[in-house]
Scaffold this motif. Structure first.
Motif, PDB file in Angstrom:
ATOM      1  N   UNK A   1      78.568  19.097  24.367  1.00 57.52           N
ATOM      2  CA  UNK A   1      79.148  18.108  25.267  1.00 57.52           C
ATOM      3  C   UNK A   1      78.104  17.093  25.708  1.00 57.52           C
ATOM      4  N   UNK A   2      76.900  17.544  25.979  1.00 60.95           N
ATOM      5  CA  UNK A   2      75.839  16.611  26.377  1.00 60.95           C
ATOM      6  C   UNK A   2      75.482  15.671  25.226  1.00 60.95           C
ATOM      7  N   UNK A   3      75.408  16.233  24.012  1.00 63.78           N
ATOM      8  CA  UNK A   3      75.055  15.407  22.856  1.00 63.78           C
ATOM      9  C   UNK A   3      76.096  14.322  22.593  1.00 63.78           C
ATOM     10  N   UNK A   4      77.361  14.635  22.881  1.00 64.04           N
ATOM     11  CA  UNK A   4      78.441  13.679  22.611  1.00 64.04           C
ATOM     12  C   UNK A   4      78.742  12.770  23.796  1.00 64.04           C
ATOM     13  N   UNK A   5      78.079  12.986  24.906  1.00 58.20           N
ATOM     14  CA  UNK A   5      78.381  12.212  26.117  1.00 58.20           C
ATOM     15  C   UNK A   5      77.951  10.764  25.964  1.00 58.20           C
ATOM     16  N   UNK A   6      78.752   9.857  26.516  1.00 58.83           N
ATOM     17  CA  UNK A   6      78.430   8.425  26.463  1.00 58.83           C
ATOM     18  C   UNK A   6      77.217   8.101  27.327  1.00 58.83           C
ATOM     19  N   UNK A   7      77.049   8.832  28.410  1.00 59.66           N
ATOM     20  CA  UNK A   7      75.917   8.617  29.317  1.00 59.66           C
ATOM     21  C   UNK A   7      75.263   9.962  29.606  1.00 59.66           C
ATOM     22  N   UNK A   8      73.943   9.995  29.493  1.00 53.94           N
ATOM     23  CA  UNK A   8      73.204  11.213  29.792  1.00 53.94           C
ATOM     24  C   UNK A   8      72.081  10.889  30.761  1.00 53.94           C
ATOM     25  N   UNK A   9      71.839  11.783  31.703  1.00 53.98           N
ATOM     26  CA  UNK A   9      70.742  11.613  32.656  1.00 53.98           C
ATOM     27  C   UNK A   9      69.833  12.829  32.576  1.00 53.98           C
ATOM     28  N   UNK A  10      68.551  12.593  32.441  1.00 53.28           N
ATOM     29  CA  UNK A  10      67.560  13.664  32.405  1.00 53.28           C
ATOM     30  C   UNK A  10      66.641  13.471  33.606  1.00 53.28           C
ATOM     31  N   UNK A  11      66.969  14.143  34.698  1.00 54.04           N
ATOM     32  CA  UNK A  11      66.263  13.934  35.957  1.00 54.04           C
ATOM     33  C   UNK A  11      65.956  15.288  36.585  1.00 54.04           C
TER      34      UNK A  11
END
Length: 288
Positions: free
Chosen positions: A172-182
């Motif tokens: 799901x993260x790989x296919x997400x349009x927006x990802x945040x790594x915080x």
């Protein structure tokens, strides 16, 4: 308290936006509230905790010679007494908020850990004697952060598993349009309400235990005492007339109430244990 029409309309049928009377407010601000530690029992004696002054290591020696000669001292309990306690399954292998039981071994796990308990005829005598207990430590390097290279995980026997994974998080993260790594961090927080922690414990001749203590979950405290002392819950009574603030610290029972009940069992008379204000910073766990 009367609620005017505008407040009623603003609330839209709910409590949001309305002025609500606090049911125990008047009793508290006028001094009529009777808190657990204000309860008076005939023949009560007082217990004061001696805390560790190092964060990690072992107790090498506890010198009680001077403390035992102080006025009013009745008994001083340490891990050498080997008093029997059972673990509480709410947190396996320990007391409710800690993964160990107090006064059961010589290991020091954190600064402020209970390592002795002085019982005397008055709070003042117990406090004075507690200050005369001398401890020699075998210190070790403390680990204060999970990112410390020396930090290791602890396998607690009987701890519940996290359960089966649900869904495909990585996909799901790989296919997400927006990802945040915080990475978010929060400062250490202490739960220090106006009413300090403490307890009064007494045992009946039939083995029933009664504890007066500030509790946000009396039923959970009953279960903890039942497990610690291996007695049916029906024989445990927890009385919490008012709670002078909690912030979650009074949801579960801590070492202070456990030690009060332990001392009362040994002394065969009521025991009152009240944490000092500084001890409230170390005796109840932190807010994660």
């Amino acid at each position: 308290m009367a609620v005017n029409e505008s407040e009623s309309l603003k609330s839209n049928g709910t409590f949001l936006g309305r002025r609500i009377a606090r049911v125990d407010g008047v009793a508290k601000v006028t001094g009529q509230a009777d808190y657990a530690l204000e309860h008076n029992l005939a023949g009560v004696v007082h217990a004061v905790i001696v805390e560790s002054t190092v964060p990690s290591g072992r107790i090498g020696k506890i010198d009680l010679a001077v403390a035992r000669t102080m006025p009013g001292v009745l008994r001083i309990l340490t891990h050498a007494d080997a008093l029997p306690l059972k673990s509480c399954p709410m947190v396996p292998a320990g007391s409710v908020m800690e993964s160990f039981l107090p006064l059961q071994d010589a290991r020091i796990r954190y600064n402020g850990q209970p390592i002795a308990l002085v019982v005397a005829d008055s709070f003042e005598h117990a406090t004075e004697a507690a200050g005369r207990v001398r401890i020699d430590y075998e210190t070790e390097l403390a680990v204060a952060d999970i990112d410390d290279p020396a930090a290791t995980s602890i396998d607690v026997p009987g701890a519940p598993s996290s359960g089966p994974a649900r869904g495909d998080a990585k996909g799901a993260l790989a296919a997400a349009a927006v990802r945040m790594d915080v990475v978010y961090t929060t400062p250490r927080e202490y739960s220090c309400p106006m009413e300090p922690l403490g307890a009064i414990a007494t045992w009946d001749d039939d083995g029933a235990l009664t504890v007066w203590m500030p509790s946000q979950w009396a039923q959970g405290a009953r279960r903890a005492f039942s497990e610690w002392f291996a007695i049916p819950m029906e024989k445990v009574r927890v009385i919490s007339p008012f709670v002078g603030g909690g912030f979650g610290v009074k949801v579960t029972a801590h070492a202070d109430s456990l030690l009060a009940a332990m001392a009362a069992r040994e002394m065969r008379r009521p025991v009152k244990l009240a944490l000092s204000r500084p001890q409230n910073f170390t005796g109840n766990g932190l807010r994660p």
